[in-house]
Design an enzyme around this catalytic site. Structure first.
Site: not given
Ligand code: FBP
Length: 271
Positions: A182
């Site tokens: 991812k």
């Molecule tokens: P989103 O689709 O809301 O971006 O979710 C993906 C994710 O990786 C989550 O699993 C995680 O909690 C969040 O984004 C972390 O976001 P960041 O590190 O950018 O604050």
């Protein structure tokens, strides 16, 4: 062939049924805190019940998976993330995630895969790699696929969405044995094609990111990564912060699995 090898294959097939997947990420309560939720999204059971019969899999932290099991069990593959951090910690430690459960917990919960973050380039890269390889070793024993949230972030990284930086993270992810990756969108189909290419066949899923201005804008990004050869998306905020989370999930599914245009798919969210 070892049982673990077969188990991994079987579980991957349950997530990527037609070799593509939309995974609903809902681990923000720790990474961002409750500020990410408003209205009924503060109730995890409510938001999950809107999407469990729409998307291909859900990704939760162990405690949330346990708390909401009556909503998802028997309906959808579960991926359990075993690393996390809060935004409350000091700035200089934000480029580190900590263990947030064990692979045994993931198996006990009946999950199909384990997930863990690696901040490639962080001051804490060494610690994060130790965590990753512990997870990976256990996951191999149990035949669980390991999804790596491959996030290049660190003092030497000026732009974490730069295609060369994202490619580096993806290359490092496959070399560290990730079964699913991812990672960030690099801004165009051409550049994301180069990201997919460096994964050498390991499925690449785009990380959703902050809520786009409109769902249509986000659907264009989803279409772009699918055109680039990605195997899907892992989306949190662009689903649960949308006024109609179920509709948003359906529209994203239509682009990923049916190849709908963003405009056509948007109609599904408006039904
Ligand atoms: P989103 O689709 O809301 O971006 O979710 C993906 C994710 O990786 C989550 O699993 C995680 O909690 C969040 O984004 C972390 O976001 P960041 O590190 O950018 O604050």
């Amino acid at each position: 062939m070892g049982y673990g090898y077969i188990g991994k294959k079987v579980r991957l097939q349950r997530i990527l049924r037609d070799a593509k997947a939309v995974i609903f990420a809902f681990d923000h309560g720790v990474e961002h805190g409750p500020a990410d939720f408003s209205g009924e999204t503060i109730d995890p059971r409510k938001i999950l019940s809107k999407v469990v019969d729409v998307v291909d899999a859900i990704m939760l932290l162990p405690g949330m998976a346990s708390l909401t099991h009556e909503v998802w069990a028997g309906k959808i593959p579960l991926i359990v993330k075993v690393t996390s951090k809060t935004s409350l910690r000091p700035e200089q430690e934000k480029l580190l995630q900590s263990p947030f459960g064990f692979v045994e917990d993931v198996v006990a919960l009946g999950a199909e895969a384990v997930a863990a973050t690696v901040y490639w380039g962080s001051n804490f890269e060494d610690q994060m790699l130790k965590m990753w390889f512990e997870v990976k070793r256990e996951a191999e024993r149990y035949g669980l696929p390991a999804l790596q949230l491959s996030y290049p972030r660190g003092p030497a990284i000026k732009n974490m969405y730069d295609v060369e930086v994202v490619r580096y993270g993806v290359r490092a992810a496959i070399e560290s044995g990730a079964d699913l990756i991812k990672t960030y969108y690099t801004g165009s189909t051409e550049s994301f094609r180069r990201v997919v290419e460096v994964a050498a066949g390991v499925p690449v899923l785009m990380s959703g990111g902050a809520k786009a201005k409109t769902l249509l804008d986000f659907l264009y990004v989803v279409k772009s990564v699918m055109d680039a050869g990605a195997q899907g998306v892992v989306v949190g905020r662009n689903i649960f912060q949308h006024e109609n989370p179920r509709g948003a999930a359906k529209a994203i599914m239509a682009v990923v699995h049916e190849g709908y245009s963003p405009e056509e798919a948007l109609k599904m969210a408006e039904q």
